[in-house]
Design an enzyme around this catalytic site. Structure first.
Site, mmCIF file in Angstrom:
data_model
loop_
_atom_site.group_PDB
_atom_site.id
_atom_site.type_symbol
_atom_site.label_atom_id
_atom_site.label_comp_id
_atom_site.label_asym_id
_atom_site.label_seq_id
_atom_site.Cartn_x
_atom_site.Cartn_y
_atom_site.Cartn_z
ATOM 1 N N CYS A 47 -47.757 12.028 46.910
ATOM 2 C CA CYS A 47 -48.344 11.688 48.377
ATOM 3 C C CYS A 47 -47.215 12.562 49.146
ATOM 4 C CB CYS A 47 -48.147 10.000 48.247
ATOM 5 S SG CYS A 47 -45.978 9.836 49.460
ATOM 6 N N HIS B 207 -28.804 9.339 35.107
ATOM 7 C CA HIS B 207 -28.503 8.157 35.139
ATOM 8 C C HIS B 207 -28.952 6.994 35.392
ATOM 9 C CE1 HIS B 207 -24.994 11.286 36.728
ATOM 10 N NE2 HIS B 207 -25.423 11.692 34.963
ATOM 11 N N ARG C 89 -22.015 3.477 30.662
ATOM 12 C CA ARG C 89 -22.091 2.872 32.305
ATOM 13 C C ARG C 89 -23.414 3.153 33.124
ATOM 14 N NH1 ARG C 89 -19.933 8.153 31.793
ATOM 15 N NH2 ARG C 89 -20.897 9.531 34.679
ATOM 16 N N ARG D 299 -25.094 -0.065 35.343
ATOM 17 C CA ARG D 299 -25.193 -0.280 36.549
ATOM 18 C C ARG D 299 -26.775 -0.719 37.057
ATOM 19 N NH1 ARG D 299 -21.989 5.190 36.943
ATOM 20 N NH2 ARG D 299 -19.926 3.806 37.224
#
Length: 144
Positions: free
Chosen positions: A67, A100, A134, A138
């Protein structure tokens, strides 16, 4: 490029031209276009929700939403519990979104990036693996 990757794509009117350009550049993949199908004014949730649902239910590996600013489609897609939609405006952001955050939808701000950069970010996004570890801990805390 892996042809096992399937892609759901959608846009509003501001992202229509970019969506068409992006689709043309993804000929090595199975791609389903969830609309819009012309540049007339539309409401972005009408296209972001079906793309997010298709990725969330496992029918497609990844989603691409486009968009003007990418904010509206990202906000909408992220209402779905298993969606991690990332607004990307630099190639490194696209890589980090996958590495990540295990993002599964890339949101492109058509009014703020070039066509070349949009294609580059999508290639990076589709070909970058989630690092886990890790970051997995998360990511597992994101859904409510």
């Amino acid at each position: 490029m892996s042809t096992n990757i399937t892609i759901a794509i959608g846009s509003d009117h501001a992202g229509f031209d970019y969506k068409e350009m992006i689709k043309a550049s993804l000929e090595a993949y199975e791609v389903k276009d969830f609309g819009t199908y012309n540049p007339e004014s539309v409401d972005y949730p009408d296209f972001a929700h079906p793309v997010a649902e298709a990725v969330e239910n496992g029918a497609f590996t990844f989603g691409i939403l486009v968009c003007g600013s990418a904010n509206g489609v990202a906000i909408t897609a992220n209402k779905h519990q298993q969606i991690r939609a990332a607004i990307c405006w630099q190639n490194k952001i696209a890589a980090l979104a996958r590495q990540h955050n295990n993002a599964n939808i890339i949101c492109i701000p058509a009014r703020f990036v070039s066509e070349e950069l949009a294609r580059e970010m999508i290639t990076t996004f589709l070909n970058t693996a989630f690092e886990g570890g890790r970051h997995g801990t998360r990511v597992n805390k994101i859904s409510c």
